[in-house]
Motif scaffolding. Structure first.
Motif, PDB file in Angstrom:
ATOM      1  N   ALA A  39       0.834  -1.191   0.000  1.00 15.74           N
ATOM      2  CA  ALA A  39       0.000   0.000   0.000  1.00 15.74           C
ATOM      3  C   ALA A  39       0.875   1.249   0.000  1.00 15.74           C
ATOM      4  N   ILE A  40       1.888   1.265   0.846  1.00 17.77           N
ATOM      5  CA  ILE A  40       2.866   2.351   0.881  1.00 17.77           C
ATOM      6  C   ILE A  40       4.232   1.694   0.743  1.00 17.77           C
ATOM      7  N   PRO A  41       4.937   1.964  -0.353  1.00 17.48           N
ATOM      8  CA  PRO A  41       6.226   1.289  -0.562  1.00 17.48           C
ATOM      9  C   PRO A  41       7.305   1.809   0.382  1.00 17.48           C
ATOM     10  N   ARG A  42       8.276   0.974   0.653  1.00 21.13           N
ATOM     11  CA  ARG A  42       9.436   1.386   1.446  1.00 21.13           C
ATOM     12  C   ARG A  42      10.361   2.191   0.550  1.00 21.13           C
ATOM     13  N   CYS A  43      10.905   3.263   1.076  1.00 21.08           N
ATOM     14  CA  CYS A  43      11.767   4.150   0.289  1.00 21.08           C
ATOM     15  C   CYS A  43      12.973   3.410  -0.268  1.00 21.08           C
ATOM     16  N   GLU A  44      13.499   2.463   0.461  1.00 17.02           N
ATOM     17  CA  GLU A  44      14.679   1.728  -0.013  1.00 17.02           C
ATOM     18  C   GLU A  44      14.365   0.857  -1.224  1.00 17.02           C
ATOM     19  N   ASN A  45      13.081   0.580  -1.491  1.00 14.88           N
ATOM     20  CA  ASN A  45      12.694  -0.237  -2.643  1.00 14.88           C
ATOM     21  C   ASN A  45      12.252   0.591  -3.840  1.00 14.88           C
ATOM     22  N   CYS A  46      12.200   1.918  -3.698  1.00 17.21           N
ATOM     23  CA  CYS A  46      11.627   2.754  -4.749  1.00 17.21           C
ATOM     24  C   CYS A  46      12.415   2.683  -6.063  1.00 17.21           C
ATOM     25  N   GLU A  47      13.720   2.561  -6.011  1.00 17.52           N
ATOM     26  CA  GLU A  47      14.483   2.482  -7.259  1.00 17.52           C
ATOM     27  C   GLU A  47      14.054   1.251  -8.064  1.00 17.52           C
ATOM     28  N   TYR A  48      13.955   0.111  -7.399  1.00 15.28           N
ATOM     29  CA  TYR A  48      13.516  -1.117  -8.061  1.00 15.28           C
ATOM     30  C   TYR A  48      12.060  -0.982  -8.534  1.00 15.28           C
ATOM     31  N   ILE A  49      11.205  -0.411  -7.680  1.00 18.72           N
ATOM     32  CA  ILE A  49       9.795  -0.259  -8.030  1.00 18.72           C
ATOM     33  C   ILE A  49       9.645   0.629  -9.259  1.00 18.72           C
ATOM     34  N   LEU A  50      10.402   1.726  -9.336  1.00 18.52           N
ATOM     35  CA  LEU A  50      10.296   2.620 -10.482  1.00 18.52           C
ATOM     36  C   LEU A  50      10.772   1.938 -11.762  1.00 18.52           C
ATOM     37  N   GLU A  51      11.778   1.075 -11.669  1.00 17.66           N
ATOM     38  CA  GLU A  51      12.202   0.301 -12.846  1.00 17.66           C
ATOM     39  C   GLU A  51      11.076  -0.614 -13.311  1.00 17.66           C
ATOM     40  N   GLN A  52      10.410  -1.286 -12.361  1.00 14.08           N
ATOM     41  CA  GLN A  52       9.307  -2.175 -12.703  1.00 14.08           C
ATOM     42  C   GLN A  52       8.117  -1.391 -13.257  1.00 14.08           C
ATOM     43  N   CYS A  53       7.881  -0.207 -12.720  1.00  9.48           N
ATOM     44  CA  CYS A  53       6.793   0.631 -13.223  1.00  9.48           C
ATOM     45  C   CYS A  53       7.034   1.001 -14.677  1.00  9.48           C
ATOM     46  N   GLU A  54       8.272   1.343 -14.999  1.00 12.86           N
ATOM     47  CA  GLU A  54       8.599   1.695 -16.377  1.00 12.86           C
ATOM     48  C   GLU A  54       8.373   0.507 -17.308  1.00 12.86           C
ATOM     49  N   ASN A  55       8.718  -0.695 -16.860  1.00 12.10           N
ATOM     50  CA  ASN A  55       8.541  -1.893 -17.674  1.00 12.10           C
ATOM     51  C   ASN A  55       7.084  -2.328 -17.797  1.00 12.10           C
ATOM     52  N   ASN A  56       6.232  -1.946 -16.843  1.00 10.93           N
ATOM     53  CA  ASN A  56       4.837  -2.402 -16.810  1.00 10.93           C
ATOM     54  C   ASN A  56       3.840  -1.295 -17.113  1.00 10.93           C
ATOM     55  N   GLY A  57       4.251  -0.282 -17.851  1.00 10.53           N
ATOM     56  CA  GLY A  57       3.312   0.770 -18.229  1.00 10.53           C
ATOM     57  C   GLY A  57       2.853   1.621 -17.063  1.00 10.53           C
ATOM     58  N   TRP A  58       3.721   1.830 -16.078  1.00  3.92           N
ATOM     59  CA  TRP A  58       3.444   2.643 -14.888  1.00  3.92           C
ATOM     60  C   TRP A  58       2.233   2.132 -14.127  1.00  3.92           C
ATOM     61  N   ARG A  59       2.180   0.808 -13.977  1.00  8.38           N
ATOM     62  CA  ARG A  59       1.153   0.167 -13.170  1.00  8.38           C
ATOM     63  C   ARG A  59       1.818  -0.671 -12.103  1.00  8.38           C
ATOM     64  N   PRO A  60       1.289  -0.792 -10.946  1.00  2.00           N
ATOM     65  CA  PRO A  60       0.104  -0.137 -10.396  1.00  2.00           C
ATOM     66  C   PRO A  60       0.371   1.345 -10.145  1.00  2.00           C
ATOM     67  N   ARG A  61      -0.541   2.168 -10.579  1.00  2.00           N
ATOM     68  CA  ARG A  61      -0.353   3.616 -10.570  1.00  2.00           C
ATOM     69  C   ARG A  61      -0.102   4.185  -9.181  1.00  2.00           C
ATOM     70  N   ALA A  62      -0.815   3.718  -8.183  1.00  2.00           N
ATOM     71  CA  ALA A  62      -0.668   4.279  -6.835  1.00  2.00           C
ATOM     72  C   ALA A  62       0.744   4.086  -6.308  1.00  2.00           C
ATOM     73  N   VAL A  63       1.289   2.903  -6.477  1.00  2.00           N
ATOM     74  CA  VAL A  63       2.636   2.620  -5.976  1.00  2.00           C
ATOM     75  C   VAL A  63       3.665   3.376  -6.803  1.00  2.00           C
ATOM     76  N   CYS A  64       3.491   3.391  -8.125  1.00  2.00           N
ATOM     77  CA  CYS A  64       4.431   4.104  -8.994  1.00  2.00           C
ATOM     78  C   CYS A  64       4.443   5.591  -8.661  1.00  2.00           C
ATOM     79  N   ASN A  65       3.264   6.169  -8.490  1.00  2.00           N
ATOM     80  CA  ASN A  65       3.194   7.592  -8.152  1.00  2.00           C
ATOM     81  C   ASN A  65       3.787   7.869  -6.778  1.00  2.00           C
TER      82      ASN A  65
END
Length: 92
Positions: A39-65
């Motif tokens: 629901a709320i990502p950990r800041c230490e994981n944001c770099e990985y999450i943003l890479e996955q968001c780019e690969n998945n069309g910026w989904r899930p939007r809430a986590v990517c944003n």
């Protein structure tokens, strides 16, 4: 079976019958790799999450944003397991 009628929606028509069983008209999305979406990502994981968001069309939007704008969770520091039981003496 008209008990579930609402304007623009009929429960019976949202299902279709196959071999004597009802199934929903939509299929669940199956990801090749199972993901747990926080629901709320950990800041230490944001770099990985943003890479996955780019690969998945910026989904899930809430986590990517959340990661994109820095709305992430940082764990508080661990408390001192050995706090000083005697505070400093007052100075007069």
């Amino acid at each position: 079976m008209n008990a579930m009628n609402m304007p623009g929606f009929t429960a019976d028509t949202s299902l279709y019958k196959t071999h004597g069983h009802y199934q929903a008209g939509r299929h669940a999305h199956h990801s090749p790799t199972p993901m747990i979406i926080p629901a709320i990502p950990r800041c230490e994981n944001c770099e990985y999450i943003l890479e996955q968001c780019e690969n998945n069309g910026w989904r899930p939007r809430a986590v990517c944003n959340a990661c994109a704008v820095g709305n992430c969770y940082e764990e508080p520091p661990m408390p001192n397991p050995f706090p000083d039981p005697f505070p400093p003496l007052p100075r007069f």
